[in-house]
Design a protein around this motif. Structure first.
Motif, PDB file in Angstrom:
ATOM      1  N   TYR A 189      46.666  29.513  28.399  1.00  0.00           N
ATOM      2  CA  TYR A 189      48.030  29.520  27.878  1.00  0.00           C
ATOM      3  C   TYR A 189      48.353  30.827  27.161  1.00  0.00           C
ATOM      4  N   LEU A 190      47.463  31.805  27.246  1.00  0.00           N
ATOM      5  CA  LEU A 190      47.770  33.138  26.761  1.00  0.00           C
ATOM      6  C   LEU A 190      48.346  33.907  27.941  1.00  0.00           C
ATOM      7  N   PRO A 191      49.562  34.436  27.822  1.00  0.00           N
ATOM      8  CA  PRO A 191      50.232  35.037  28.983  1.00  0.00           C
ATOM      9  C   PRO A 191      49.415  36.144  29.640  1.00  0.00           C
ATOM     10  N   ASP A 192      49.521  36.208  30.954  1.00  0.00           N
ATOM     11  CA  ASP A 192      48.792  37.227  31.707  1.00  0.00           C
ATOM     12  C   ASP A 192      49.146  38.633  31.235  1.00  0.00           C
ATOM     13  N   GLU A 193      50.424  38.850  30.895  1.00  0.00           N
ATOM     14  CA  GLU A 193      50.831  40.187  30.469  1.00  0.00           C
ATOM     15  C   GLU A 193      50.178  40.557  29.129  1.00  0.00           C
ATOM     16  N   ASP A 194      49.894  39.561  28.303  1.00  0.00           N
ATOM     17  CA  ASP A 194      49.217  39.841  27.038  1.00  0.00           C
ATOM     18  C   ASP A 194      47.754  40.191  27.286  1.00  0.00           C
ATOM     19  N   LEU A 195      47.117  39.455  28.203  1.00  0.00           N
ATOM     20  CA  LEU A 195      45.742  39.797  28.559  1.00  0.00           C
ATOM     21  C   LEU A 195      45.667  41.233  29.048  1.00  0.00           C
ATOM     22  N   ALA A 196      46.599  41.591  29.936  1.00  0.00           N
ATOM     23  CA  ALA A 196      46.597  42.947  30.492  1.00  0.00           C
ATOM     24  C   ALA A 196      46.833  43.988  29.407  1.00  0.00           C
ATOM     25  N   LYS A 197      47.670  43.669  28.440  1.00  0.00           N
ATOM     26  CA  LYS A 197      47.983  44.600  27.339  1.00  0.00           C
ATOM     27  C   LYS A 197      46.718  45.032  26.603  1.00  0.00           C
ATOM     28  N   PHE A 198      45.756  44.117  26.505  1.00  0.00           N
ATOM     29  CA  PHE A 198      44.524  44.409  25.769  1.00  0.00           C
ATOM     30  C   PHE A 198      43.316  44.590  26.688  1.00  0.00           C
ATOM     31  N   GLY A 199      43.573  44.696  27.982  1.00  0.00           N
ATOM     32  CA  GLY A 199      42.489  44.937  28.926  1.00  0.00           C
ATOM     33  C   GLY A 199      41.544  43.768  29.076  1.00  0.00           C
ATOM     34  N   VAL A 200      42.073  42.561  28.943  1.00  0.00           N
ATOM     35  CA  VAL A 200      41.257  41.348  29.045  1.00  0.00           C
ATOM     36  C   VAL A 200      41.582  40.632  30.356  1.00  0.00           C
ATOM     37  N   THR A 201      40.563  40.154  31.038  1.00  0.00           N
ATOM     38  CA  THR A 201      40.750  39.363  32.253  1.00  0.00           C
ATOM     39  C   THR A 201      40.359  37.909  31.968  1.00  0.00           C
ATOM     40  N   ARG A 202      40.754  37.038  32.880  1.00  0.00           N
ATOM     41  CA  ARG A 202      40.352  35.633  32.745  1.00  0.00           C
ATOM     42  C   ARG A 202      38.826  35.515  32.806  1.00  0.00           C
ATOM     43  N   GLU A 203      38.203  36.362  33.621  1.00  0.00           N
ATOM     44  CA  GLU A 203      36.742  36.348  33.711  1.00  0.00           C
ATOM     45  C   GLU A 203      36.117  36.739  32.374  1.00  0.00           C
ATOM     46  N   ASP A 204      36.759  37.659  31.643  1.00  0.00           N
ATOM     47  CA  ASP A 204      36.265  38.020  30.309  1.00  0.00           C
ATOM     48  C   ASP A 204      36.310  36.812  29.372  1.00  0.00           C
ATOM     49  N   LEU A 205      37.396  36.048  29.448  1.00  0.00           N
ATOM     50  CA  LEU A 205      37.519  34.855  28.608  1.00  0.00           C
ATOM     51  C   LEU A 205      36.442  33.838  28.958  1.00  0.00           C
ATOM     52  N   LEU A 206      36.213  33.645  30.244  1.00  0.00           N
ATOM     53  CA  LEU A 206      35.186  32.694  30.678  1.00  0.00           C
ATOM     54  C   LEU A 206      33.799  33.140  30.208  1.00  0.00           C
ATOM     55  N   ALA A 207      33.528  34.448  30.299  1.00  0.00           N
ATOM     56  CA  ALA A 207      32.228  34.962  29.862  1.00  0.00           C
ATOM     57  C   ALA A 207      32.057  34.772  28.355  1.00  0.00           C
ATOM     58  N   ALA A 208      33.125  34.994  27.585  1.00  0.00           N
ATOM     59  CA  ALA A 208      33.059  34.806  26.134  1.00  0.00           C
ATOM     60  C   ALA A 208      32.857  33.333  25.784  1.00  0.00           C
ATOM     61  N   ARG A 209      33.509  32.463  26.537  1.00  0.00           N
ATOM     62  CA  ARG A 209      33.304  31.030  26.318  1.00  0.00           C
ATOM     63  C   ARG A 209      31.856  30.651  26.564  1.00  0.00           C
ATOM     64  N   ASP A 210      31.295  31.136  27.673  1.00  0.00           N
ATOM     65  CA  ASP A 210      29.911  30.797  28.007  1.00  0.00           C
ATOM     66  C   ASP A 210      28.920  31.379  27.003  1.00  0.00           C
TER      67      ASP A 210
END
Length: 305
Positions: free
Chosen positions: A184-205
């Motif tokens: 629920y964090l907008p894709d454009e916000d992820l891109a603004k900070f150079g974060v990908t969904r895969e980065d979020l998944l890796a941080a979760r794991d």
């Protein structure tokens, strides 16, 4: 009140007590006659959410069918048909007592249906469209129950408080939402900070954040604070008997953001929770606050960059 209706209100109260601890505590500060109606609205929203989020073993079509069936029972009840359901009689009674806007409930059900197919949002405007039904309308549903000296002036702050509460939940629950296949964090916000969904998944794991994700979460916290700021003028406009409840809810949900900041914006290390002692202190302070007193913005007020 007949037995079936009393049982339906009781079922809504139990859902609220079990799943909405922060808001349930705040609701206990309302006059007794108002509480059951707040429980009814919470029960309605929670039960729909349970259909969407607690039936993940079913294929999407089956989950959609369950939501449609339940929504159809609700709509039939709105048209005066008998309803065989453990909690809908309480919801329908509350709607009738306060003449709540039926369109708000249709908007809410639309957003719940979106959760069955939509897994991310490209822009913040796209997310706001979803939150209009899942959060803002809950504020406007609540307003007639809480009462206000100026309902027209209180309406937009009530909507903003819905946005603030839900965005707070999204920030706190990034890992939990990833488990459900959603962000629920907008894709454009992820891109603004150079974060990908895969980065979020890796941080979760890994159970820990990264510098880029930390900056992203801090940004979302400042965005949520902007909604709290827009909501603040509405609380002194509420009926005096309702203000302690909403001051408490405002401070405790905002306190989640303070906890997120206190753990250096790492939402993966642990779930941000306001300690019980602090929750009780906030409620006591709200009871002692004179009606009409302005509310304070949670955390340091910083503009969205």
């Amino acid at each position: 009140m007949d037995i079936d209706l009393a049982a339906a209100y009781g079922r809504c109260r139990e859902l609220h007590k079990q799943h909405g601890r922060t808001y349930y505590l705040a609701t206990r500060l309302l006059p007794a006659w108002k509480r059951r109606h707040v429980h009814a609205l919470y029960g309605f929203t929670r039960y729909a959410d349970e259909i969407v989020d607690r039936t993940e073993d079913l294929p999407p079509a089956a989950r959609a069918a369950r939501l449609d069936q339940w929504a159809s029972r609700f709509l039939a009840g709105l048209h005066g048909e008998p309803v065989d359901d453990p909690l809908l009689p309480a919801v329908l009674h509350t709607i009738a007592v306060f003449d709540l806007d039926r369109a708000d409930f249709a908007s809410f059900l639309r957003s719940m249906a979106m959760d069955l197919t939509v897994t991310s949002y490209r822009t913040y405007d796209d997310l706001l469209d979803y939150m209009e039904g899942s959060a803002a309308v809950i504020g406007t549903m609540m307003l007639p129950i809480l009462g206000s000296s100026d309902p027209a002036a209180a309406r937009e702050p009530a909507r903003q408080l819905g946005f603030a509460f839900q965005l707070t939940n999204f920030i706190r629950d990034v890992a939990e939402d990833l488990d459900r296949g959603r962000t629920y964090l907008p894709d454009e916000d992820l891109a603004k900070f150079g974060v990908t969904r895969e980065d979020l998944l890796a941080a979760r794991d890994a159970g820990r954040t990264t510098p880029a994700i930390r900056e992203l979460i801090e940004y979302e916290v400042t965005r949520a604070q902007a909604h709290y700021l827009a909501a603040a003028p509405g609380i002194p406009l509420l009926s005096p008997a309702s203000q302690a409840c909403m001051r408490t809810a405002y401070a405790l949900y905002g306190g989640i953001l303070d906890e997120v900041a206190g753990q250096d914006y790492d939402v993966f290390a642990r779930r941000a929770l306001v300690p019980r002692r602090k929750r009780l202190a906030v409620a006591a302070r709200a009871l002692l606050t004179p009606a009409g007193t302005p509310v304070a913005l949670p955390g340091p007020a910083r503009p969205v960059r």
